[in-house]
Design an enzyme around this catalytic site. Structure first.
Site, short mmCIF file in Angstrom:
data_model
loop_
_atom_site.label_atom_id
_atom_site.label_comp_id
_atom_site.label_asym_id
_atom_site.label_seq_id
_atom_site.Cartn_x
_atom_site.Cartn_y
_atom_site.Cartn_z
N ARG A 91 8.66 47.89 -34.06
CA ARG A 91 8.06 46.97 -33.08
C ARG A 91 6.54 47.12 -33.13
O ARG A 91 6.04 48.23 -33.27
CB ARG A 91 8.55 47.34 -31.68
CG ARG A 91 9.89 46.75 -31.34
CD ARG A 91 10.52 47.34 -30.08
NE ARG A 91 9.63 47.52 -28.94
CZ ARG A 91 10.04 47.92 -27.72
NH1 ARG A 91 11.33 48.18 -27.51
NH2 ARG A 91 9.20 48.07 -26.74
N LYS A 136 15.28 54.99 -21.57
CA LYS A 136 15.83 54.20 -20.45
C LYS A 136 16.79 53.13 -20.94
O LYS A 136 17.84 52.91 -20.34
CB LYS A 136 14.70 53.53 -19.66
CG LYS A 136 13.71 54.50 -19.04
CD LYS A 136 12.74 53.80 -18.09
CE LYS A 136 11.85 52.77 -18.77
NZ LYS A 136 10.91 53.31 -19.76
N ARG A 179 11.14 54.99 -34.10
CA ARG A 179 12.14 53.98 -33.72
C ARG A 179 12.11 52.80 -34.69
O ARG A 179 11.04 52.33 -35.10
CB ARG A 179 11.85 53.50 -32.30
CG ARG A 179 12.80 52.42 -31.84
CD ARG A 179 12.86 52.32 -30.35
NE ARG A 179 11.65 51.81 -29.74
CZ ARG A 179 11.51 51.65 -28.42
NH1 ARG A 179 12.49 51.97 -27.60
NH2 ARG A 179 10.38 51.18 -27.93
N ARG A 208 0.22 52.40 -24.34
CA ARG A 208 1.34 52.29 -23.40
C ARG A 208 1.46 53.56 -22.55
O ARG A 208 1.78 53.48 -21.36
CB ARG A 208 2.64 52.05 -24.15
CG ARG A 208 2.73 50.62 -24.71
CD ARG A 208 3.78 50.49 -25.78
NE ARG A 208 5.13 50.50 -25.26
CZ ARG A 208 6.21 50.79 -26.00
NH1 ARG A 208 6.08 51.13 -27.26
NH2 ARG A 208 7.40 50.76 -25.47
N ARG A 245 6.54 48.25 -12.48
CA ARG A 245 5.63 49.09 -13.26
C ARG A 245 4.30 49.27 -12.57
O ARG A 245 3.43 49.97 -13.09
CB ARG A 245 5.38 48.43 -14.61
CG ARG A 245 6.16 49.04 -15.78
CD ARG A 245 5.81 48.23 -16.99
NE ARG A 245 5.99 48.86 -18.25
CZ ARG A 245 7.08 48.73 -19.01
NH1 ARG A 245 8.12 48.10 -18.56
NH2 ARG A 245 7.12 49.26 -20.20
#
Ligand code: AMP
Length: 209
Positions: free
Chosen positions: A155, A13, A122, A166, A88
């Site tokens: 992260r 996104k 990532r 998540r 969310r």
């Protein structure tokens, strides 16, 4: 155009939003990015949300809604925006209706296995925030940002336990928004599995932009 980007973490996104900003000339408003900046700057908001975010849980609705309401009141958001990572929960979606009228909700669709592969690889620059991926978008030099020479890191919420959490949170609390917006006739589905350029093409076709 007032857009909401919906999809699990790792659907791309943020990357897509950066491209869509150029295309549509509207601001990209990411609640996750706002929270991460607050954490980096150790503001009262940052101190309040750090532990929650590191664990992959959701910040409470009241805090998040107040933040978005304020941001959407700013001048640059009046003619349009891309909301990335908000709403969310159903409660957030209902609150949003009270202060802004969205045109479309883009649902970036991707299976969990692809999400895990994307997020665990990532890497983010500590200095400028640029994103890399150890398989799909490698920096020229391992661990070093191509743009500014900063150090790349993972992260905390991209670590395996947090990714699982998540995804669970997404399926339980956010995925119900897909039906919620479909029933309102606002939903547009975009297949988020291919490489980014193809996803952009899919996005442009779906929205006719
Ligand atoms: P993101 O960059 O969108 O994946 O967001 C990172 C983290 O920020 C999430 O895992 C949540 O902990 C928090 N967060 C971002 N947006 C929201 C939201 N709308 N409601 C609650 N928590 C959020």
């Amino acid at each position: 155009m007032k857009l909401v980007f919906l999809g699990p973490p790792g659907a791309g996104k943020g990357t897509l939003a950066a491209k869509a900003v150029e295309l549509l000339q509207i601001p990209h408003i990411s609640t996750g990015a706002i929270f991460r900046t607050a954490i980096a700057n150790k503001t009262p908001l940052g101190l309040k949300v750090k532990e929650i975010i590191d664990a992959g849980r959701l910040v409470d609705d009241e805090t998040t809604i107040a933040l978005v309401r304020e941001r959407l009141a700013e001048a640059d958001a009046q003619k349009g925006y891309i909301l990335d990572g908000f709403p969310r929960t159903i409660a957030q979606a209902e609150a949003l209706e009270g202060f802004s009228k969205i045109d479309r909700v883009v649902n970036f669709d991707i299976p969990d296995a692809a999400v895990i592969e994307r997020l665990s690889g990532r890497r983010v620059c500590k200095n400028c925030g640029a994103n890399y991926h150890i398989l799909f978008s490698k920096p020229k030099k391992d661990g070093i940002c191509d743009l500014c020479g900063g150090e790349l890191y993972t992260r905390d919420d991209d670590k395996p336990e947090a990714i699982q959490k998540r995804l669970e949170v997404y399926r339980a609390q956010t995925a119900p928004l897909i039906d919620y917006y479909r029933k309102k006739g606002l939903l547009v589905d975009v297949d988020a599995r291919p490489a980014v350029d193809q996803v952009i093409t899919n996005f442009r076709q779906a929205l006719k932009v």
